[in-house]
Design a protein around this motif. Structure first.
Motif, PDB file in Angstrom:
ATOM      1  N   LYS A  91      18.210   0.779 -11.866  1.00 24.37           N
ATOM      2  CA  LYS A  91      17.123   1.139 -11.059  1.00 24.37           C
ATOM      3  C   LYS A  91      15.705   0.665 -11.621  1.00 24.37           C
ATOM      4  N   SER A  94      15.016  -2.711 -10.699  1.00 21.51           N
ATOM      5  CA  SER A  94      14.694  -2.911  -9.106  1.00 21.51           C
ATOM      6  C   SER A  94      13.302  -2.543  -9.064  1.00 21.51           C
ATOM      7  N   LEU A  98      10.581  -5.077  -7.675  1.00 20.22           N
ATOM      8  CA  LEU A  98       9.536  -4.600  -6.192  1.00 20.22           C
ATOM      9  C   LEU A  98       8.225  -4.609  -6.654  1.00 20.22           C
ATOM     10  N   ASP A 104       8.310  -3.063  -0.750  1.00 20.26           N
ATOM     11  CA  ASP A 104       9.024  -1.841  -0.845  1.00 20.26           C
ATOM     12  C   ASP A 104      10.402  -1.683  -0.969  1.00 20.26           C
ATOM     13  N   TYR A 105      11.035  -2.812  -0.693  1.00 25.84           N
ATOM     14  CA  TYR A 105      12.395  -3.100  -0.589  1.00 25.84           C
ATOM     15  C   TYR A 105      12.788  -4.395  -0.670  1.00 25.84           C
ATOM     16  N   ASP A 107      15.853  -7.054   0.705  1.00 24.34           N
ATOM     17  CA  ASP A 107      16.769  -7.205   1.495  1.00 24.34           C
ATOM     18  C   ASP A 107      18.381  -7.521   0.897  1.00 24.34           C
ATOM     19  N   GLY A 150      17.376   3.570  -1.040  1.00 25.08           N
ATOM     20  CA  GLY A 150      16.585   2.698   0.184  1.00 25.08           C
ATOM     21  C   GLY A 150      15.801   1.528  -0.609  1.00 25.08           C
ATOM     22  N   LEU A 151      16.021   1.242  -2.049  1.00 29.43           N
ATOM     23  CA  LEU A 151      15.369   0.222  -2.504  1.00 29.43           C
ATOM     24  C   LEU A 151      15.603  -1.176  -2.383  1.00 29.43           C
ATOM     25  N   VAL A 152      17.158  -1.105  -1.883  1.00 35.29           N
ATOM     26  CA  VAL A 152      17.547  -2.328  -1.593  1.00 35.29           C
ATOM     27  C   VAL A 152      18.528  -2.005  -0.205  1.00 35.29           C
ATOM     28  N   LYS A 153      18.344  -3.104   0.835  1.00 34.80           N
ATOM     29  CA  LYS A 153      19.490  -2.727   1.908  1.00 34.80           C
ATOM     30  C   LYS A 153      20.678  -3.323   1.592  1.00 34.80           C
TER      31      LYS A 153
END
Length: 289
Positions: A91, A94, A98, A104-105, A107, A150-153
């Motif tokens: 985390k 990540s 970002l 914000d995220y 893809d 929600g940090l990564v789709k």
């Protein structure tokens, strides 16, 4: 003549043509990004190891700030480097990514390789012996939680072979959306390609022109560079294209995403012109030697 995007198992679509940033000279990535955005690229691929995220972030911030593109128009991919495989680091890595990308995220976030090594003072490639190894399964479970937040789709992997993918698929809650590996006519990896296709895992080809920056283990017996391959040049001439365009088309025509690297205006523009011709079945199979 073919789709420009591929649907991921996690939902949404990824443009098949992206811009890679590996080995780009310091300071050159931001300019290349600006050119690529103007040329219509939407897919951008980076990695912690590339050390280019800050430049990419500046280009994306300027583009969105000027209203030229919205965040939903972009597809940004990054990778979790090997020293951040400890579950508690996933985390944090990540969030750092970002922050540098000013997003914000992501893809798509890829585990850069199956091998997790100890984080020794942030060294990219620690030189000390006896490094702690982290299980890719434990790392994957931590990546799934990053998706939950929600940090990564979407999450995926890189440099995984069939047996390594099978291990993840046997325990995962979120299936890997993609596997990024070296693919080109000198390294077609048919077993891996077929396996990923059967499991609905999208392939992303890096080094689509071969990898001339790295020494070939065959030394003097190494094959002619792909861009200079006589058969390749013949096919390109037939279609009124360059060898680079044919090599990109080789992947896109099969639904494989690819991320050629370039930092020059002319070449970035050239590599985007790959949707107006079609390789025959023979042409897509005849240049393996």
């Amino acid at each position: 003549m073919s789709s420009k995007a591929v649907t991921l198992p996690s939902g949404g679509s990824m443009p098949l043509l992206g811009l890679g940033t590996w080995l780009s000279p310091p300071g050159a990535v931001q300019e290349a990004m600006e050119v690529a955005l103007d040329a219509g690229y939407q897919h951008f691929n980076c990695a912690y190891f590339d050390q280019s995220k800050a430049d990419i972030g500046e280009a994306l911030k300027r583009t969105m700030g000027e209203g030229r593109l919205k965040r939903d128009d972009l597809y940004v991919v990054s990778k979790l480097w090997n020293i951040f495989h400890a579950p508690q680091d996933v985390k944090l890595a990540s969030l750092e990514t970002l922050s540098l990308l000013k997003l914000d995220y992501l893809d798509l976030c890829l585990m850069h390789s199956p091998m997790g090594i100890g984080n020794i003072n942030g060294e990219l490639v620690p030189q000390k012996d006896g490094l702690l190894l982290h299980s890719d399964v434990d790392t994957w479970r931590a990546m799934e939680k990053v998706v939950d937040k929600g940090l990564v789709k979407s999450v995926g992997v890189s440099n995984f072979n069939v047996s390594q993918l099978e291990r993840l698929l046997s325990v995962c809650r979120i299936k890997p959306a993609a596997n990024q590996v070296e693919l080109h006519p000198y390294l077609t990896q048919p077993e891996l390609v077929e396996y990923c296709k059967s499991k609905g895992i999208v392939l992303i080809a890096y080094s689509p022109f071969g990898c001339p920056a790295l020494p070939c283990p065959l030394g003097e017996n190494s094959p002619v560079p792909l861009l200079e391959n006589p058969t390749m040049k013949e096919i390109a001439q037939k279609h009124g294209k360059t060898s680079a365009q044919v090599l990109i088309r080789f992947h896109i025509q099969r639904g494989i995403a690819t991320i050629p690297k370039s930092i020059t205006l002319a070449r970035i523009m050239e590599k985007a012109e790959v949707y107006d011709f079609h390789l025959t079945r023979y042409e897509s199979r005849c240049w393996k030697d």
